[in-house]
Design a protein around this motif. Structure first.
Motif, mmCIF file in Angstrom:
data_model
loop_
_atom_site.group_PDB
_atom_site.id
_atom_site.type_symbol
_atom_site.label_atom_id
_atom_site.label_comp_id
_atom_site.label_asym_id
_atom_site.label_seq_id
_atom_site.Cartn_x
_atom_site.Cartn_y
_atom_site.Cartn_z
ATOM 1 N N GLN A 228 0.949 -1.155 0.033
ATOM 2 C CA GLN A 228 0.060 -0.090 0.194
ATOM 3 C C GLN A 228 0.966 1.088 0.040
ATOM 4 O OE1 GLN A 228 -2.109 -0.717 3.765
ATOM 5 N NE2 GLN A 228 -3.986 -1.097 2.689
ATOM 6 N N ASP B 72 -5.155 -9.965 -0.890
ATOM 7 C CA ASP B 72 -5.163 -10.039 0.695
ATOM 8 C C ASP B 72 -4.770 -11.669 1.110
ATOM 9 O OD1 ASP B 72 -5.837 -7.628 0.891
ATOM 10 O OD2 ASP B 72 -7.844 -7.949 1.683
ATOM 11 N N ASP C 95 -8.185 -0.234 2.078
ATOM 12 C CA ASP C 95 -8.887 -0.617 3.382
ATOM 13 C C ASP C 95 -8.081 -1.969 3.773
ATOM 14 O OD1 ASP C 95 -10.481 1.632 3.452
ATOM 15 O OD2 ASP C 95 -11.976 0.419 2.083
ATOM 16 N N SER C 96 -7.142 -2.467 3.144
ATOM 17 C CA SER C 96 -6.728 -3.812 3.384
ATOM 18 C C SER C 96 -5.720 -3.542 4.821
ATOM 19 C CB SER C 96 -5.787 -4.455 2.443
ATOM 20 O OG SER C 96 -6.547 -4.840 1.475
ATOM 21 N N ARG C 97 -5.678 -4.453 5.802
ATOM 22 C CA ARG C 97 -5.248 -4.191 6.945
ATOM 23 C C ARG C 97 -3.589 -4.902 6.999
ATOM 24 N NH1 ARG C 97 -6.760 -3.108 12.268
ATOM 25 N NH2 ARG C 97 -8.979 -3.488 11.919
ATOM 26 N N TYR D 80 2.038 -4.007 11.199
ATOM 27 C CA TYR D 80 3.065 -2.953 10.956
ATOM 28 C C TYR D 80 4.374 -3.503 11.070
ATOM 29 C CZ TYR D 80 0.099 1.070 10.700
ATOM 30 O OH TYR D 80 -0.868 2.224 10.131
ATOM 31 N N ASN E 45 -7.912 3.393 13.588
ATOM 32 C CA ASN E 45 -8.195 2.400 13.442
ATOM 33 C C ASN E 45 -7.014 1.439 13.467
ATOM 34 O OD1 ASN E 45 -10.025 0.067 12.841
ATOM 35 N ND2 ASN E 45 -9.695 0.407 10.488
ATOM 36 N N ILE E 46 -6.004 2.078 14.365
ATOM 37 C CA ILE E 46 -4.744 1.119 14.553
ATOM 38 C C ILE E 46 -4.869 0.476 15.908
ATOM 39 C CG2 ILE E 46 -2.083 1.520 14.624
ATOM 40 C CD1 ILE E 46 -2.357 3.736 12.914
ATOM 41 N N LYS E 47 -4.469 -0.753 15.816
ATOM 42 C CA LYS E 47 -4.430 -1.352 17.332
ATOM 43 C C LYS E 47 -3.236 -2.188 17.504
ATOM 44 C CE LYS E 47 -8.267 -3.427 16.183
ATOM 45 N NZ LYS E 47 -9.394 -4.374 16.308
ATOM 46 N N ASP F 183 -8.508 -10.251 9.575
ATOM 47 C CA ASP F 183 -8.560 -9.337 8.413
ATOM 48 C C ASP F 183 -7.066 -8.885 7.942
ATOM 49 O OD1 ASP F 183 -8.214 -7.724 10.406
ATOM 50 O OD2 ASP F 183 -9.621 -6.301 9.592
ATOM 51 N N GLU F 184 -6.227 -9.516 8.513
ATOM 52 C CA GLU F 184 -4.664 -8.887 7.939
ATOM 53 C C GLU F 184 -4.256 -9.696 6.638
ATOM 54 O OE1 GLU F 184 -2.823 -7.502 12.509
ATOM 55 O OE2 GLU F 184 -2.146 -9.620 11.374
#
Length: 263
Positions: free
Chosen positions: A83, A101, A113-115, A118, A248-250, A259-260
């Motif tokens: 991304q 994905d 919107d893909s997670r 990090y 929306n970061i956790k 959903d990663e």
């Protein structure tokens, strides 16, 4: 008197040579597989690249350099799922994506919107937290690690020389290629950051401030510095400073989120 016939299975010189070469190939193959497993796995990426390049998509009117960067990420950095986001000086937002994905040639194309997990990008947040504490004069770049966190007298006296700057610059003496990163050991509780006192038993891989070696342990210790200085758990300190929950970061523990994207 009976004379025994010479066994027909007696090794000849050429047999010995062939057997030696065979054993050498087996040992060599096992060594390469164990020590260069990831490189071997990624060897077929050459065949994947054309398919991945075709998945590159950018938002309308995105600057041309973004597409070029995405091609470099795929062809040169060997990164399949990517991304890229850019906010222009005028405040316009653009994005590009590549890959899937759910793995190579999967059913779901990667979107804006893909997670992503990090991973080591989190080091940026850690360093920002540390530099902010330095700007507040709560710690100093040349301050010794052992003067900030509490550990027993280290068996390796070189640990006493480690400074905040060395940890930031990956020059504190930890080499992940020589000593396995404890935070990456699955199913086993790492000593950093939960048992910092164990640092006193650690032997450094090289003299501090003599070379650069990328280190996860070093940045884990920087996280411990943040906790000690702020008086807050690292996650709470980061949330308080940057409100990442609103973005929306956790934080996660050891398991990937459903959903990663897959590595």
């Amino acid at each position: 008197i009976y004379r025994m016939k010479r066994s027909r299975f007696q090794l000849q010189k050429k047999d010995t040579i062939v057997l030696t070469l065979l054993i050498t190939c087996i040992i060599g193959s096992v060594y390469v597989w164990v020590n260069y497993y990831q490189s071997i796995q990624r060897g077929w990426y050459i065949l994947q690249k054309p398919f991945i390049t075709k998945t590159i998509q950018c938002s309308s009117d995105a600057p041309s350099f973004m597409y070029q960067l995405m091609r470099q990420a795929v062809t040169q950095q060997k990164s399949m799922s990517n991304q890229l986001a850019y906010v222009s000086p005028q405040g316009s937002f653009y994005h590009c994506e590549s890959g899937w994905d759910d793995g190579f040639r999967g059913k779901m194309r990667l979107t804006e919107d893909s997670r992503f997990i990090y991973a080591s990008v989190s080091k940026i947040v850690t360093s920002m937290m540390v530099l902010d504490l330095i700007n507040q004069n709560k710690i100093k770049l040349d301050q010794k690690l052992v003067d900030i966190i509490d550990i027993p007298p280290p068996k390796d006296e070189r640990i006493n020389k480690i400074t905040v700057a060395m940890l930031l610059q990956h020059s504190a003496g930890f080499d992940r290629m020589k000593t396995y990163t404890p935070m990456l050991t699955m199913g086993k509780k790492p000593w950093c950051p939960t048992q910092i006192a164990y640092l006193s038993d650690v032997k450094l891989d090289f003299d501090p401030d003599t070379q650069y070696q990328y280190s996860n342990v070093g940045y884990c210790l920087l996280g411990a510095i943040v906790e000690k200085t702020t008086g807050l758990p690292f996650r709470e300190a980061v949330e308080k400073k940057y409100n990442i929950g609103n973005r929306n970061i956790k934080f996660i523990n050891s398991e990937f989120l459903a959903d990663e994207i897959q590595y």
